[in-house]
Write a protein that holds these residues in place. Structure first.
Motif, PDB file in Angstrom:
ATOM      1  N   LEU A  76       0.843  -1.199   0.000  1.00  0.00           N
ATOM      2  CA  LEU A  76       0.000   0.000   0.000  1.00  0.00           C
ATOM      3  C   LEU A  76       0.879   1.251   0.000  1.00  0.00           C
ATOM      4  O   LEU A  76       0.644   2.181  -0.777  1.00  0.00           O
ATOM      5  CB  LEU A  76      -0.943   0.001   1.198  1.00  0.00           C
ATOM      6  N   LEU A  86      -4.900   5.125  -4.640  1.00  0.00           N
ATOM      7  CA  LEU A  86      -4.980   3.695  -4.911  1.00  0.00           C
ATOM      8  C   LEU A  86      -5.942   3.420  -6.055  1.00  0.00           C
ATOM      9  O   LEU A  86      -5.634   2.723  -7.001  1.00  0.00           O
ATOM     10  CB  LEU A  86      -5.419   2.942  -3.656  1.00  0.00           C
ATOM     11  N   GLU A 114     -12.233  -0.742  -3.310  1.00  0.00           N
ATOM     12  CA  GLU A 114     -11.015  -0.025  -2.934  1.00  0.00           C
ATOM     13  C   GLU A 114     -10.589  -0.384  -1.511  1.00  0.00           C
ATOM     14  O   GLU A 114      -9.406  -0.617  -1.251  1.00  0.00           O
ATOM     15  CB  GLU A 114     -11.202   1.484  -3.048  1.00  0.00           C
ATOM     16  N   ARG A 118      -7.138  -2.084  -0.595  1.00  0.00           N
ATOM     17  CA  ARG A 118      -6.278  -1.351   0.345  1.00  0.00           C
ATOM     18  C   ARG A 118      -5.826  -2.278   1.476  1.00  0.00           C
ATOM     19  O   ARG A 118      -4.662  -2.282   1.868  1.00  0.00           O
ATOM     20  CB  ARG A 118      -7.024  -0.140   0.891  1.00  0.00           C
ATOM     21  N   GLN A 119      -6.749  -3.104   1.984  1.00  0.00           N
ATOM     22  CA  GLN A 119      -6.417  -4.012   3.088  1.00  0.00           C
ATOM     23  C   GLN A 119      -5.422  -5.082   2.655  1.00  0.00           C
ATOM     24  O   GLN A 119      -4.463  -5.375   3.369  1.00  0.00           O
ATOM     25  CB  GLN A 119      -7.683  -4.657   3.653  1.00  0.00           C
TER      26      GLN A 119
END
Length: 140
Positions: A76, A86, A114, A118-119
């Protein structure tokens, strides 16, 4: 979701640096090893240096080192360092996105995608990529 060439090249360069931390690596050696265009890689490494993800050493023994331990650098961070955002829709961030009528629920789907991406990227470090087993590509 679009993964930019910059993000892909940045991660590949960092994994190459993480693989051998005993000495700095030149952009030429990283580009050759990872089959990345040298000129493009120089730009990407500049973004990584400004973000503190790599550090440089000048001179005949010079090159690039990781700026922090590989286990402390998430994908990330890398994506945000080189791309800024992102996920965007037509170049716009998703936070204020709203549609009228029957499509009103769609922005929430884009934001959920998203958040999930992202995670996954936040949970994946450069070090973890070195430990990941190599799998054959799956035809779709």
């Amino acid at each position: 979701m679009h993964i930019s060439a910059k993000a892909d090249y940045a991660v590949r360069a960092l994994v190459e640096l993480a693989r051998d931390t005993a000495r700095p690596l030149t952009c030429e050696s990283i580009a050759s090893s990872q089959e990345i265009p040298f000129r493009f890689l120089k730009s990407v490494v500049g973004d990584l240096r400004r973000a503190g993800l790599v550090r440089s050493q000048r001179g005949c023994e010079g090159g690039y080192w990781l700026g922090r331990p590989a286990g402390d650098i998430s994908l990330l961070e890398v994506a945000l360092a080189v791309d800024g955002e992102l996920m965007t829709l037509r170049g716009e961030v998703l936070t204020g996105l709203a549609y009228p009528g029957p499509a009103a629920g769609l922005p929430d789907v884009w934001r959920e995608i998203e958040a999930n991406a992202r995670q996954v990227l936040a949970d994946t470090t450069i070090a973890s990529l070195l430990l990941r087993p190599v799998r054959e590509p799956v035809a779709v």
